[in-house]
Write a protein that holds these residues in place. Sequence first.
Motif, PDB file in Angstrom:
ATOM      1  N   PRO A  89      -3.323  -1.688  -4.336  1.00 45.44           N
ATOM      2  CA  PRO A  89      -2.943  -0.750  -3.273  1.00 45.44           C
ATOM      3  C   PRO A  89      -1.812   0.193  -3.687  1.00 45.44           C
ATOM      4  O   PRO A  89      -1.662   1.271  -3.098  1.00 45.44           O
ATOM      5  CB  PRO A  89      -2.499  -1.674  -2.141  1.00 45.44           C
TER       6      PRO A  89
ATOM      7  N   ALA B 282       0.817  -1.213   0.000  1.00 47.53           N
ATOM      8  CA  ALA B 282       0.000   0.000   0.000  1.00 47.53           C
ATOM      9  C   ALA B 282       0.852   1.264   0.000  1.00 47.53           C
ATOM     10  O   ALA B 282       1.910   1.323   0.624  1.00 47.53           O
ATOM     11  CB  ALA B 282      -0.906  -0.007   1.225  1.00 47.53           C
TER      12      ALA B 282
ATOM     13  N   ALA C  30      -3.737  -2.568   3.220  1.00 51.62           N
ATOM     14  CA  ALA C  30      -3.888  -2.416   1.779  1.00 51.62           C
ATOM     15  C   ALA C  30      -5.344  -2.463   1.335  1.00 51.62           C
ATOM     16  O   ALA C  30      -6.134  -3.257   1.849  1.00 51.62           O
ATOM     17  CB  ALA C  30      -3.093  -3.506   1.063  1.00 51.62           C
ATOM     18  N   TRP C  31      -5.651  -1.624   0.365  1.00 48.90           N
ATOM     19  CA  TRP C  31      -6.972  -1.577  -0.255  1.00 48.90           C
ATOM     20  C   TRP C  31      -6.832  -1.779  -1.762  1.00 48.90           C
ATOM     21  O   TRP C  31      -5.924  -1.245  -2.391  1.00 48.90           O
ATOM     22  CB  TRP C  31      -7.633  -0.216  -0.041  1.00 48.90           C
ATOM     23  N   TRP C  32      -7.760  -2.539  -2.313  1.00 50.32           N
ATOM     24  CA  TRP C  32      -7.913  -2.641  -3.753  1.00 50.32           C
ATOM     25  C   TRP C  32      -9.200  -1.891  -4.105  1.00 50.32           C
ATOM     26  O   TRP C  32      -9.996  -1.577  -3.218  1.00 50.32           O
ATOM     27  CB  TRP C  32      -8.008  -4.088  -4.192  1.00 50.32           C
TER      28      TRP C  32
ATOM     29  N   GLY D 279       0.320  -2.565   5.505  1.00 50.73           N
ATOM     30  CA  GLY D 279       0.075  -2.597   4.069  1.00 50.73           C
ATOM     31  C   GLY D 279       1.082  -3.381   3.263  1.00 50.73           C
ATOM     32  O   GLY D 279       1.136  -3.265   2.034  1.00 50.73           O
TER      33      GLY D 279
END
Length: 313
Positions: free
Chosen positions: A310, A38, A44-46, A234
């Motif tokens: 991310p 991230a 972490a983001w998608w 992340g």
Amino acid sequence: MRAIAAALAISLTIASGAAAQVIDDPEATVVEALVVSAKLPGPAWWRISDADTTVYILGTPGATPKGMTWDSSVADRRLDGAFALLTPPTLRAGLTDIPALLRLRGKMKDDGDWAAAEPALAVRVQRAWSAVEPKDPDGWRDWKPLVLGGLIAGKTNRKAGLEYGQVSRRIEKLARKHRVKVRAAETYKAMPLIKTVARQAEDSAGLVCLTETLDTVEQGQDRYRVAAQAWAEGRVRAALTAPRSADRCQYLLPGVAEMTQRLTAAEVDALANLLKTPGHAVALYPIRSLVAEGGVLDQLRARGITVRTPGDG
């Protein structure tokens, strides 16, 4: 996989025999292009998007240290104004299932004969059980091997201060603060799967699962902590190194692989449907199941849906 684990907790009952089995693990391989650390603070983001909708997807960890702190500022910001928080599909048993569940409970017990046929494994079980149940060091002899794996794993994690689900609970609390509607991608009845496992599970599954569990326990619980910390920072690749003996064991059981595919498909459909509503939404799903080959994000990409990692911020 936590939905399946919860549904199977009372049904992992058929175990004995020494024939080895090879575990076919559908989540063993990940899509390298999706395993990106991230840029933003915290985990972490998608995200997926179309012309007028964005869905932010948080990959959730497995076992984490109780009370673990992590930066939820990105989650807080993304839930602000979101039209939905999508949680993973669930398996549920109702009040009418209680009689059947109680009948299945009786099959969890064992006379301990397997231990005589597997003395080396029995010694390892004795050592692991005594460490978590010092007041009842021989209590393990009452249970079948497949059940023992789950019991030892759960007791060891609790003693080590590890728990499941606290990240999801925190996100749902934030959603309530922002008055965001929380809904599961889908809900299924648990009893059909439970009955399939109870009736069709092969004898060798119990010993294979018990052996995998002991391998994990004997290596120590620090690997969960290291992976959880990586998740909080992340660092996706390191977050994926958490032990997976419980998940892998489930794939030995009849009906579980099919149910896993069904749950993944339900999540993919639910995420795709969110794109039909203008605005933005937030979704949660186990991190490995997100990035696995044939997993949620891989299937979304196959549909032509834009997936950002991310690393895109």
